[in-house]
Design a protein around this motif. Structure first.
Motif, PDB file in Angstrom:
ATOM      1  N   ALA B  99       0.458  -1.280   0.125  1.00 19.35           N
ATOM      2  CA  ALA B  99      -0.421   0.043   0.363  1.00 19.35           C
ATOM      3  C   ALA B  99       0.759   1.445  -0.310  1.00 19.35           C
ATOM      4  O   ALA B  99       0.315   1.780  -0.911  1.00 19.35           O
ATOM      5  CB  ALA B  99      -0.674   0.214   1.320  1.00 19.35           C
ATOM      6  N   ILE B 100       1.680   1.397   0.707  1.00 20.34           N
ATOM      7  CA  ILE B 100       2.999   2.593   0.755  1.00 20.34           C
ATOM      8  C   ILE B 100       3.022   2.390  -0.218  1.00 20.34           C
ATOM      9  O   ILE B 100       3.451   3.699  -1.057  1.00 20.34           O
ATOM     10  CB  ILE B 100       4.316   2.167   1.871  1.00 20.34           C
ATOM     11  CG1 ILE B 100       3.241   2.460   3.648  1.00 20.34           C
ATOM     12  CG2 ILE B 100       4.723   3.688   1.565  1.00 20.34           C
ATOM     13  CD1 ILE B 100       4.247   2.159   4.095  1.00 20.34           C
ATOM     14  N   ALA B 101       4.249   1.519  -1.365  1.00 18.76           N
ATOM     15  CA  ALA B 101       4.431   1.339  -2.812  1.00 18.76           C
ATOM     16  C   ALA B 101       3.392   2.408  -3.238  1.00 18.76           C
ATOM     17  O   ALA B 101       4.086   2.970  -3.945  1.00 18.76           O
ATOM     18  CB  ALA B 101       5.193   0.089  -3.046  1.00 18.76           C
ATOM     19  N   GLU B 102       2.340   1.369  -3.387  1.00 14.21           N
ATOM     20  CA  GLU B 102       1.406   2.545  -4.488  1.00 14.21           C
ATOM     21  C   GLU B 102       1.105   4.077  -3.741  1.00 14.21           C
ATOM     22  O   GLU B 102       1.239   4.755  -4.792  1.00 14.21           O
ATOM     23  CB  GLU B 102       0.319   1.595  -4.389  1.00 14.21           C
ATOM     24  CG  GLU B 102       0.212   0.435  -5.008  1.00 14.21           C
ATOM     25  CD  GLU B 102      -0.918  -0.215  -4.750  1.00 14.21           C
ATOM     26  OE1 GLU B 102      -2.145   0.492  -4.650  1.00 14.21           O
ATOM     27  OE2 GLU B 102      -0.896  -1.841  -4.898  1.00 14.21           O
ATOM     28  N   ALA B 103       0.845   4.073  -3.092  1.00 13.13           N
ATOM     29  CA  ALA B 103       1.563   6.243  -2.490  1.00 13.13           C
ATOM     30  C   ALA B 103       1.848   6.430  -2.727  1.00 13.13           C
ATOM     31  O   ALA B 103       1.826   7.593  -3.605  1.00 13.13           O
ATOM     32  CB  ALA B 103       0.268   5.997  -1.492  1.00 13.13           C
ATOM     33  N   ARG B 104       3.106   6.286  -2.395  1.00 12.13           N
ATOM     34  CA  ARG B 104       4.096   6.597  -2.794  1.00 12.13           C
ATOM     35  C   ARG B 104       4.393   6.661  -4.417  1.00 12.13           C
ATOM     36  O   ARG B 104       4.716   8.298  -4.869  1.00 12.13           O
ATOM     37  CB  ARG B 104       6.032   5.679  -2.463  1.00 12.13           C
ATOM     38  CG  ARG B 104       5.863   5.870  -1.222  1.00 12.13           C
ATOM     39  CD  ARG B 104       6.338   5.302  -1.016  1.00 12.13           C
ATOM     40  NE  ARG B 104       8.288   5.557  -1.781  1.00 12.13           N
ATOM     41  CZ  ARG B 104       9.327   4.564  -1.681  1.00 12.13           C
ATOM     42  NH1 ARG B 104       9.983   4.384  -0.818  1.00 12.13           N
ATOM     43  NH2 ARG B 104      10.512   4.992  -2.845  1.00 12.13           N
ATOM     44  N   GLY B 105       4.420   5.884  -5.128  1.00  9.85           N
ATOM     45  CA  GLY B 105       4.226   6.079  -6.528  1.00  9.85           C
ATOM     46  C   GLY B 105       2.620   7.022  -7.764  1.00  9.85           C
ATOM     47  O   GLY B 105       3.171   8.124  -7.799  1.00  9.85           O
ATOM     48  N   GLY B 106       1.738   7.196  -7.062  1.00 10.57           N
ATOM     49  CA  GLY B 106       0.639   7.972  -6.701  1.00 10.57           C
ATOM     50  C   GLY B 106       1.437   9.774  -6.538  1.00 10.57           C
ATOM     51  O   GLY B 106       1.341  10.593  -7.329  1.00 10.57           O
ATOM     52  N   ALA B 107       1.830   9.545  -5.253  1.00  7.81           N
ATOM     53  CA  ALA B 107       1.836  10.827  -4.734  1.00  7.81           C
ATOM     54  C   ALA B 107       3.283  11.563  -5.769  1.00  7.81           C
ATOM     55  O   ALA B 107       3.205  13.293  -6.011  1.00  7.81           O
ATOM     56  CB  ALA B 107       2.235  10.964  -3.187  1.00  7.81           C
ATOM     57  N   TYR B 108       4.569  10.981  -6.385  1.00 13.19           N
ATOM     58  CA  TYR B 108       5.337  11.169  -6.780  1.00 13.19           C
ATOM     59  C   TYR B 108       4.701  11.814  -8.097  1.00 13.19           C
ATOM     60  O   TYR B 108       4.903  12.573  -8.253  1.00 13.19           O
ATOM     61  CB  TYR B 108       6.105  10.032  -6.982  1.00 13.19           C
ATOM     62  CG  TYR B 108       7.712  10.503  -8.091  1.00 13.19           C
ATOM     63  CD1 TYR B 108       8.347  11.896  -6.918  1.00 13.19           C
ATOM     64  CD2 TYR B 108       7.740  10.097  -9.241  1.00 13.19           C
ATOM     65  CE1 TYR B 108       9.236  11.784  -7.691  1.00 13.19           C
ATOM     66  CE2 TYR B 108       8.427  10.732 -10.007  1.00 13.19           C
ATOM     67  CZ  TYR B 108       9.896  11.904  -9.175  1.00 13.19           C
ATOM     68  OH  TYR B 108      10.953  12.034  -9.913  1.00 13.19           O
TER      69      TYR B 108
END
Lengths: 496, 496
Positions: B99-108
């Motif tokens: 979930a963090i990896a995905e959220a990072r991708g989206g936020a970046y």
């Protein structure tokens, strides 16, 4: 439950990602790595190769390949390739794989010492051992007519020793009298080839030329390495290298054209199949067909050399100012007797390969012992080119291939050359004579033709089937012989 | 049965080999990769990172770590680190990691759009989500005094929020009046800084300088990338990058000195511990202590700028011919109010970091909402530097860190700067005043001291313990404040 094909595709993507990492580690090792990085790099590559082997030989992967045949979306050509490769990968026992890896390491190490010492006896015991293991490997992989088939099949899938021998016999018997005639007439190496050409300017020129030949720099790079090579790192990333030598302008220019042939093939494989087994070159011979076609049929043609010379004169006015187009054309096609394959000219090159193929097949038929290799080499060299090596260093030890166990690799150089001439004939038949556009450096129509007839298919067909499809009939050495006869008749019209 | 420690060492080597591949993929992505290679590269990195995580969290590895404590040859410091890291890696549930990896991708991704549009609202919902997940992660990792401790601990193992806050308070309260005084006296940016300096010559100069500073090119490289960085690929292979900008000579020169500080640290870690957990930097702050020490205490000193200027004049005679040593020294220490951290000078830089640390801790204490970040940023900027951003772009959106979830990272920049001043003081105390040798560009004694006191230990001690060991007492901001006061008193002797 997820479809077997979908699961399989996921595993193939993962394997390709490992492959990308390994290829980058290797490219970097040759082109970028600082000297002291070597040992750690070798270990990292070995670790990832081992991991890749483990992933690929996983019995679950075998099951998926089997089950995917029933999946509605599966790609039959890819499954055919996977079946073949999974089968091969699992046929060779792990102990034998490890024993070969160790023997290769030892033999390569010995070769690096033996070659500068020009002393075959340093390599001999290692090569004995490696050859015995490679015979075991061939038997584990299986073969029908003869053992050497199994080795050839690793580089040129589906090709047999018999087929190669037949094409090579036709080629060599046609080549030998032609070479004799040309060599009797050819003069000394042209004087301008002995000039000095700044390395930086050579690189600048090579990059310009590679771009003119439509290599896409948005999807690739050109760098320097001790031995020129081309490698696809991943989608949108194809890299080639060259090696400028201040004493040899033509070498770096023609290495760049040669590697661009390889690179255009890699850039021409459609991106949407890159993660599938069909998304790559059909064989080493097919790869070499592309490099040789660009290097020789295009690069060494009268038309294209007429385009190159003025550009080279701009870069090197002092050294080349007085050279005429005819001088230049003769120079890039200068023929001479040489002991060394990698510096051989277009006409004599294939004799060097023929010699190696003959010795390899005799080794694998147990007709020749490793201890007798240097003598057999010397006799064959005398027979083919009328020269005897000064020692093992410029004879049997000159190439690295055998020391790394790459038996079966050499013939693909000449197979590719045979394909290249046949392909170029087919292209001209369809597109018409290309001289006018090559004379202007315009190669787009030829490239489009190669894209549509060769590149687009990737590994959907076995190389020999693809080659027949391209030319519309069986492949023979005749187009290559005809091309060479025409070319050298033109160059030495009074004599050949 | 093989000893647990021996088995563990084999697994650690394998993990390091995966790490080498990932780091090379990343270095190449920044310094070499053609533009179209991006998507395939991102996937290859993700695949190898996932594989590394799987290898590291393997329960068998956990057992080996546990059992190796009884092995006679085991390294206790390495086992301590492994226990700590294995524990952390297995505490965070796999779903949360994903979930963090995905959220990072989206936020970046959102940040790359939000920043040029100067519009925080594009990033806001993504950052909300990412922050919530990072709080979850902190709770899963565990903490004693406050949640932010768990984040800080990822970059500066063993350091607490309370300790940082105490050092920062001391530093910021001493810095603010000093900055005010200096800014009231400082003149305009020196005219020569607005000249144009050829990029190729800048690179040539930087490579010369890096070599003068004893970076070993047999074991490393210097290349160009959009953001300068240093990375150890493997044993004998440490790479740094810089970025020559024709309009900003000093930036590339000081980036090169800064990165050389990082690179000398990596080259100074003994090769025989590189495959162990102790064979790396102790923390990000410790890494930054080395880059800052070389950049500031050495590179921006009156002595060393006196060595640099004549060398620079040789390379850029037109632009720098008339510059005096005093002009040059003042220029490399020019102070100005700026909105942007990465271009801030030595004196004001840490105020930028202080501001971020304060906002981060408030976010993790639930004292500040993501929606209120832009306003809080603006107020803090006004308070610290007397400037308000023109918009989100040169305010809250200027750094990438938060969009990739790197909360807890910023304070390590200033921690490193605090360490660097304390270390330099300790070095001078032991070696004597270094001005004479720095004035000749001689830095070998200082490097040897850093090798013996910092580099050789790798990660054998936690950073704060190592720092105390180096200076022989507790670390405070006083050496940094004293150094800055002395330096700027010298520069503006009539006024500070």
């Amino acid at each position: 439950m997820t479809d077997a094909w979908t699961n399989l595709e996921q595993r193939l993507r993962e394997l390709n990602d490992y492959g990308s990492a390994i290829k980058l580690l290797e490219w970097d090792q040759a082109a970028m790595m600082p000297p002291e990085g070597g040992p750690a790099r070798a270990r990292a590559i070995a670790t990832l190769e081992q991991a890749t082997h483990t992933l690929f030989t996983d019995p679950e992967l075998g099951d998926l390949i089997h089950e995917a045949g029933d999946s509605p979306n599966s790609d039959p050509a890819s499954l055919r390739i996977l079946n073949r490769e999974y089968d091969k990968a699992t046929r060779v026992p792990g102990e034998l794989v490890r024993a070969i890896a160790e023997a290769r390491g030892g033999a390569y190490q010995a070769w690096t010492q033996a070659r500068p010492s020009s002393d075959f006896s340093i390599l001999e015991p290692h090569l004995e051992k490696l050859l015995a293991l490679k015979k075991e490997e061939a038997d584990a992989l299986g073969w029908k007519d003869e053992r050497y088939d199994a080795l050839l099949d690793q580089y040129e899938p589906g090709m047999t020793t018999k087929e190669v021998a037949s094409m090579f016999e036709e080629l060599m018997s046609g080549l030998k009298p032609l070479v004799e005639k040309v060599l009797s007439k050819v003069g000394d190496r042209p004087a301008f080839l002995h000039e000095t050409f700044e390395r930086d300017k050579q690189m600048e020129f090579c990059k310009w030329l590679v771009k003119e030949l439509n290599f896409n720099f948005e999807e690739g790079r050109v760098d320097i390495s001790p031995h020129p090579f081309t490698i696809q790192i991943g989608a949108g990333d194809v890299r080639q290298t060259t090696r400028p030598d201040a004493d040899d302008l033509l070498m770096s220019v023609y290495a760049a054209v040669h590697e661009t042939g390889h690179a255009l093939y890699e850039q021409g494989i459609p991106v949407d199949i890159l993660d599938l087994p069909i998304g790559r070159h059909a064989s080493l011979g097919m790869h070499e067909s592309q490099s040789r076609l660009w290097e020789n049929q295009v690069g060494r043609s009268r038309a294209f050399t007429g385009f190159l010379l003025p550009q080279l004169k701009e870069m090197f006015p002092e050294q080349l100012g007085m050279i005429t187009p005819e001088d230049f054309y003769r120079s890039v096609n200068h023929v001479e007797r040489t002991l060394i394959r990698v510096t051989a000219d277009e006409l004599t090159y294939n004799l060097h390969v023929g010699l190696r193929f003959e010795l390899e097949t005799r080794l694998f038929r147990d007709e020749l012992a490793v201890a007798d290799l240097p003598g057999a080499w010397s006799d064959a060299m005398d027979d083919q080119l009328g020269l005897r090596p000064n020692g093992d260093g410029d004879g049997v030890l000159q190439d690295m291939h055998w020391s790394i166990g790459a038996f079966g690799y050499f013939p693909t150089y000449t197979l590719g050359t045979i394909y290249s001439a046949a392909f170029f004939d087919a292209a001209v038949k369809e597109l018409g004579n290309l001289d006018e556009e090559l004379g202007r450096g315009k190669t787009e129509r030829l490239l489009e033709w190669l894209r549509a007839n060769v590149h687009v298919h990737g590994y959907r067909y076995e190389a020999k089937d693809l080659a027949q499809k391209v030319v519309g009939g069986p492949i023979t050495a005749e187009p290559l012989l005809g091309y060479l006869r025409d070319k050298y008749t033109g160059l030495y019209s009074d004599s050949v």
